[in-house]
Design a protein around this motif. Structure first.
Motif, PDB file in Angstrom:
ATOM      1  N   SER A  58       0.834  -1.206   0.000  1.00 25.91           N
ATOM      2  CA  SER A  58       0.000   0.000   0.000  1.00 25.91           C
ATOM      3  C   SER A  58       0.868   1.256   0.000  1.00 25.91           C
ATOM      4  O   SER A  58       0.548   2.247  -0.677  1.00 25.91           O
ATOM      5  N   ILE A  59       1.972   1.227   0.741  1.00 27.65           N
ATOM      6  CA  ILE A  59       2.883   2.370   0.735  1.00 27.65           C
ATOM      7  C   ILE A  59       3.595   2.478  -0.608  1.00 27.65           C
ATOM      8  O   ILE A  59       3.714   3.573  -1.173  1.00 27.65           O
ATOM      9  N   TYR A  60       4.048   1.339  -1.135  1.00 28.64           N
ATOM     10  CA  TYR A  60       4.724   1.358  -2.440  1.00 28.64           C
ATOM     11  C   TYR A  60       3.824   1.954  -3.518  1.00 28.64           C
ATOM     12  O   TYR A  60       4.284   2.779  -4.329  1.00 28.64           O
ATOM     13  N   ARG A  61       2.570   1.555  -3.564  1.00 26.20           N
ATOM     14  CA  ARG A  61       1.700   2.020  -4.667  1.00 26.20           C
ATOM     15  C   ARG A  61       1.457   3.527  -4.594  1.00 26.20           C
ATOM     16  O   ARG A  61       1.328   4.181  -5.631  1.00 26.20           O
ATOM     17  N   LEU A  62       1.414   4.087  -3.406  1.00 19.02           N
ATOM     18  CA  LEU A  62       1.332   5.546  -3.273  1.00 19.02           C
ATOM     19  C   LEU A  62       2.645   6.202  -3.694  1.00 19.02           C
ATOM     20  O   LEU A  62       2.660   7.176  -4.456  1.00 19.02           O
ATOM     21  N   ALA A  63       3.752   5.658  -3.190  1.00 20.68           N
ATOM     22  CA  ALA A  63       5.063   6.233  -3.507  1.00 20.68           C
ATOM     23  C   ALA A  63       5.365   6.144  -4.992  1.00 20.68           C
ATOM     24  O   ALA A  63       5.979   7.047  -5.578  1.00 20.68           O
ATOM     25  N   HIS A  64       4.944   5.058  -5.616  1.00 17.79           N
ATOM     26  CA  HIS A  64       5.215   4.861  -7.049  1.00 17.79           C
ATOM     27  C   HIS A  64       4.559   5.945  -7.889  1.00 17.79           C
ATOM     28  O   HIS A  64       5.147   6.416  -8.883  1.00 17.79           O
ATOM     29  N   GLU A  65       3.347   6.345  -7.516  1.00 19.63           N
ATOM     30  CA  GLU A  65       2.674   7.417  -8.267  1.00 19.63           C
ATOM     31  C   GLU A  65       3.480   8.707  -8.192  1.00 19.63           C
ATOM     32  O   GLU A  65       3.657   9.407  -9.199  1.00 19.63           O
ATOM     33  N   LEU A  66       3.978   9.049  -7.007  1.00 16.69           N
ATOM     34  CA  LEU A  66       4.787  10.259  -6.864  1.00 16.69           C
ATOM     35  C   LEU A  66       6.111  10.126  -7.611  1.00 16.69           C
ATOM     36  O   LEU A  66       6.603  11.095  -8.198  1.00 16.69           O
ATOM     37  N   TYR A  67       6.695   8.950  -7.580  1.00 18.92           N
ATOM     38  CA  TYR A  67       7.945   8.706  -8.314  1.00 18.92           C
ATOM     39  C   TYR A  67       7.736   8.926  -9.807  1.00 18.92           C
ATOM     40  O   TYR A  67       8.571   9.554 -10.473  1.00 18.92           O
ATOM     41  N   GLN A  68       6.618   8.431 -10.334  1.00 14.85           N
ATOM     42  CA  GLN A  68       6.332   8.604 -11.762  1.00 14.85           C
ATOM     43  C   GLN A  68       6.125  10.069 -12.123  1.00 14.85           C
ATOM     44  O   GLN A  68       6.368  10.470 -13.268  1.00 14.85           O
ATOM     45  N   MET A  69       5.665  10.848 -11.141  1.00 10.09           N
ATOM     46  CA  MET A  69       5.493  12.282 -11.374  1.00 10.09           C
ATOM     47  C   MET A  69       6.760  13.066 -11.055  1.00 10.09           C
ATOM     48  O   MET A  69       6.736  14.280 -10.943  1.00 10.09           O
ATOM     49  N   GLN A  70       7.865  12.332 -10.874  1.00  5.44           N
ATOM     50  CA  GLN A  70       9.211  12.897 -10.712  1.00  5.44           C
ATOM     51  C   GLN A  70       9.340  13.772  -9.462  1.00  5.44           C
ATOM     52  O   GLN A  70      10.049  14.776  -9.468  1.00  5.44           O
ATOM     53  N   VAL A  71       8.648  13.366  -8.410  1.00  6.51           N
ATOM     54  CA  VAL A  71       8.809  14.049  -7.124  1.00  6.51           C
ATOM     55  C   VAL A  71      10.099  13.544  -6.473  1.00  6.51           C
ATOM     56  O   VAL A  71      10.274  12.346  -6.293  1.00  6.51           O
ATOM     57  N   PRO A  72      11.016  14.433  -6.113  1.00  7.19           N
ATOM     58  CA  PRO A  72      12.253  13.994  -5.464  1.00  7.19           C
ATOM     59  C   PRO A  72      12.015  13.551  -4.024  1.00  7.19           C
ATOM     60  O   PRO A  72      11.065  13.984  -3.379  1.00  7.19           O
ATOM     61  N   LEU A  73      12.862  12.702  -3.533  1.00  6.42           N
ATOM     62  CA  LEU A  73      13.054  12.411  -2.112  1.00  6.42           C
ATOM     63  C   LEU A  73      11.861  11.758  -1.413  1.00  6.42           C
ATOM     64  O   LEU A  73      12.010  10.722  -0.746  1.00  6.42           O
ATOM     65  N   ILE A  74      10.664  12.322  -1.537  1.00  6.02           N
ATOM     66  CA  ILE A  74       9.517  11.857  -0.769  1.00  6.02           C
ATOM     67  C   ILE A  74       9.183  10.387  -1.040  1.00  6.02           C
ATOM     68  O   ILE A  74       8.949   9.624  -0.086  1.00  6.02           O
ATOM     69  N   PRO A  75       9.148   9.930  -2.302  1.00  8.10           N
ATOM     70  CA  PRO A  75       8.846   8.510  -2.516  1.00  8.10           C
ATOM     71  C   PRO A  75       9.834   7.571  -1.835  1.00  8.10           C
ATOM     72  O   PRO A  75       9.436   6.532  -1.295  1.00  8.10           O
ATOM     73  N   ARG A  76      11.125   7.950  -1.806  1.00  6.83           N
ATOM     74  CA  ARG A  76      12.112   7.104  -1.143  1.00  6.83           C
ATOM     75  C   ARG A  76      11.905   7.078   0.366  1.00  6.83           C
ATOM     76  O   ARG A  76      12.076   6.042   1.014  1.00  6.83           O
ATOM     77  N   ILE A  77      11.558   8.208   0.941  1.00  2.00           N
ATOM     78  CA  ILE A  77      11.274   8.233   2.379  1.00  2.00           C
ATOM     79  C   ILE A  77      10.098   7.305   2.686  1.00  2.00           C
ATOM     80  O   ILE A  77      10.103   6.561   3.678  1.00  2.00           O
ATOM     81  N   MET A  78       9.101   7.335   1.812  1.00  2.00           N
ATOM     82  CA  MET A  78       7.919   6.490   2.015  1.00  2.00           C
ATOM     83  C   MET A  78       8.278   5.008   1.991  1.00  2.00           C
ATOM     84  O   MET A  78       7.908   4.247   2.896  1.00  2.00           O
ATOM     85  N   THR A  79       8.993   4.575   0.948  1.00  2.00           N
ATOM     86  CA  THR A  79       9.270   3.143   0.837  1.00  2.00           C
ATOM     87  C   THR A  79      10.330   2.684   1.835  1.00  2.00           C
ATOM     88  O   THR A  79      10.326   1.522   2.255  1.00  2.00           O
ATOM     89  N   GLU A  80      11.227   3.577   2.237  1.00  2.00           N
ATOM     90  CA  GLU A  80      12.178   3.191   3.279  1.00  2.00           C
ATOM     91  C   GLU A  80      11.491   3.095   4.644  1.00  2.00           C
ATOM     92  O   GLU A  80      11.912   2.313   5.502  1.00  2.00           O
ATOM     93  N   TYR A  81      10.434   3.862   4.836  1.00  2.00           N
ATOM     94  CA  TYR A  81       9.622   3.694   6.039  1.00  2.00           C
ATOM     95  C   TYR A  81       8.950   2.319   6.023  1.00  2.00           C
ATOM     96  O   TYR A  81       8.932   1.607   7.039  1.00  2.00           O
ATOM     97  N   ALA A  82       8.426   1.927   4.861  1.00  2.00           N
ATOM     98  CA  ALA A  82       7.840   0.589   4.727  1.00  2.00           C
ATOM     99  C   ALA A  82       8.885  -0.489   4.984  1.00  2.00           C
ATOM    100  O   ALA A  82       8.606  -1.503   5.637  1.00  2.00           O
ATOM    101  N   HIS A  83      10.086  -0.272   4.481  1.00  2.00           N
ATOM    102  CA  HIS A  83      11.204  -1.196   4.720  1.00  2.00           C
ATOM    103  C   HIS A  83      11.481  -1.314   6.213  1.00  2.00           C
ATOM    104  O   HIS A  83      11.688  -2.409   6.755  1.00  2.00           O
ATOM    105  N   GLN A  84      11.464  -0.184   6.876  1.00  2.00           N
ATOM    106  CA  GLN A  84      11.750  -0.134   8.314  1.00  2.00           C
ATOM    107  C   GLN A  84      10.743  -0.941   9.123  1.00  2.00           C
ATOM    108  O   GLN A  84      11.114  -1.655  10.068  1.00  2.00           O
ATOM    109  N   ILE A  85       9.463  -0.863   8.773  1.00  2.00           N
ATOM    110  CA  ILE A  85       8.433  -1.507   9.589  1.00  2.00           C
ATOM    111  C   ILE A  85       8.128  -2.933   9.157  1.00  2.00           C
ATOM    112  O   ILE A  85       7.495  -3.680   9.915  1.00  2.00           O
ATOM    113  N   THR A  86       8.566  -3.345   7.956  1.00  2.00           N
ATOM    114  CA  THR A  86       8.233  -4.686   7.470  1.00  2.00           C
ATOM    115  C   THR A  86       9.443  -5.548   7.138  1.00  2.00           C
ATOM    116  O   THR A  86       9.307  -6.764   7.036  1.00  2.00           O
ATOM    117  N   GLY A  87      10.613  -4.943   6.931  1.00  2.00           N
ATOM    118  CA  GLY A  87      11.761  -5.705   6.464  1.00  2.00           C
ATOM    119  C   GLY A  87      11.726  -5.986   4.975  1.00  2.00           C
ATOM    120  O   GLY A  87      12.564  -6.733   4.455  1.00  2.00           O
TER     121      GLY A  87
END
Length: 308
Positions: free
Chosen positions: A160-189
């Motif tokens: 669910s976090i990836y699919r939100l972050a992916h949309e922002l990544y496709q719209m070329q938003v810097p930094l924020i998508p990586r923070i989102m997916t690294e947060y998911a990484h942090q809580i799920t491994g």
């Protein structure tokens, strides 16, 4: 304690000045301090996912008759905060790239447009997440209900976090998508780069240690287990020895593929053909055709029984 207090009163200024100088030469140079750190991104994620799944992320039970109000409030809160964050990262990018002030004056409008685009896509994202939940239900005999999956499975957290972050990544938003997916990484491994392309009905069973690289593409109805790596063989370097950005480095996984625990699949030119099964602990750096079954030779364990 008196000794510590005396030292703090008299000597800590020197340490403070040294840290400030180091940060001015690196971190503050890009004015990232104005971004306000990661916590605001986490809050945006909380509100967006609360809008996608009313009641799942709230502290207290909600009144079903007020779901529309809850969704609307979460969207409004997330949109205002996200637009501000996107504006800041675009301003930072302008400063880093030394663009003119005119370029940065357009950051606010750009941030608003991107935020609106994301909010308008929320129903579509929710429908895709429905397929991911269904894939988990179909793919795990231990799953007793869709609610159990939504409330307890790490795969749905990270997807669910990836699919939100992916949309922002496709719209070329810097930094924020990586923070989102690294947060998911942090809580799920589970580590999914927001640039990866992932189709519908995607399920990660168990999940810990999964890595999916930036240029990986995954088709529909793909199931992977814990410890799977979809990574790069090596990095192309420029004349200065630095990795070249934006090149295809990670494999393509076609539709209806199952990848078992511990498998490692590497390379931008590696394609796993549709309807294939990749066995546990397999190491692959070459393509396999559709309908393949790839597995290691059966090990020969030695079993000792002291009672014999």
């Amino acid at each position: 304690m008196n000794k510590l207090n005396n030292w703090l009163n008299n000597e800590v200024t020197e340490v403070t000045q040294k840290l400030e100088k180091i940060n001015q030469d690196s971190f503050f140079r890009d004015k990232t301090i104005g971004f306000a750190g990661k916590e605001n991104v986490y809050k945006v994620l909380h509100n967006l996912r609360s809008a996608l799944f009313p009641g799942v992320y709230e502290k207290y039970p909600i009144d079903e008759s007020k779901v529309n109000i809850l969704i609307g409030n979460n969207i409004r809160t997330a949109a205002i905060e996200l637009s501000d964050l996107i504006e800041k990262v675009f301003i930072n990018q302008c400063r880093i790239e030394e663009r003119t002030a005119k370029g940065c004056s357009e950051c606010k409008d750009k941030a608003v447009d991107i935020t609106i685009q994301l909010i308008k896509k929320l129903p579509e994202i929710r429908e895709i997440l429905n397929t991911d939940i269904q894939a988990a239900y179909n793919g795990d005999p231990a799953a007793r209900s869709h609610e159990e999956i939504l409330l307890s499975y790490p795969a749905i957290e990270v997807i669910s976090i990836y699919r939100l972050a992916h949309e922002l990544y496709q719209m070329q938003v810097p930094l924020i998508p990586r923070i989102m997916t690294e947060y998911a990484h942090q809580i799920t491994g589970i580590d999914i780069h927001p640039g990866a392309e992932i189709g519908e009905y995607f399920f990660i069973d168990h999940g810990t240690g999964v890595v999916i690289g930036e240029t990986c593409t995954i088709g529909k109805n793909v199931k992977i287990y814990q410890g799977v790596t979809l990574g790069a063989k090596s990095f192309a370097l420029d004349e200065h020895g630095n990795p070249i950005k934006g090149v295809k480095r990670h494999p393509d996984i076609e539709d209806n593929v199952i990848i078992y625990a511990g498998a490692t699949i590497l390379g931008g030119d590696t394609v796993i053909g549709h309807d294939s099964v990749i066995g546990g602990n397999v190491w692959l750096t070459q393509s396999v055709p559709p309908y393949s079954k790839v597995y290691n030779a059966q090990p020969s364990p030695i079993i000792k029984n002291d009672n014999i």
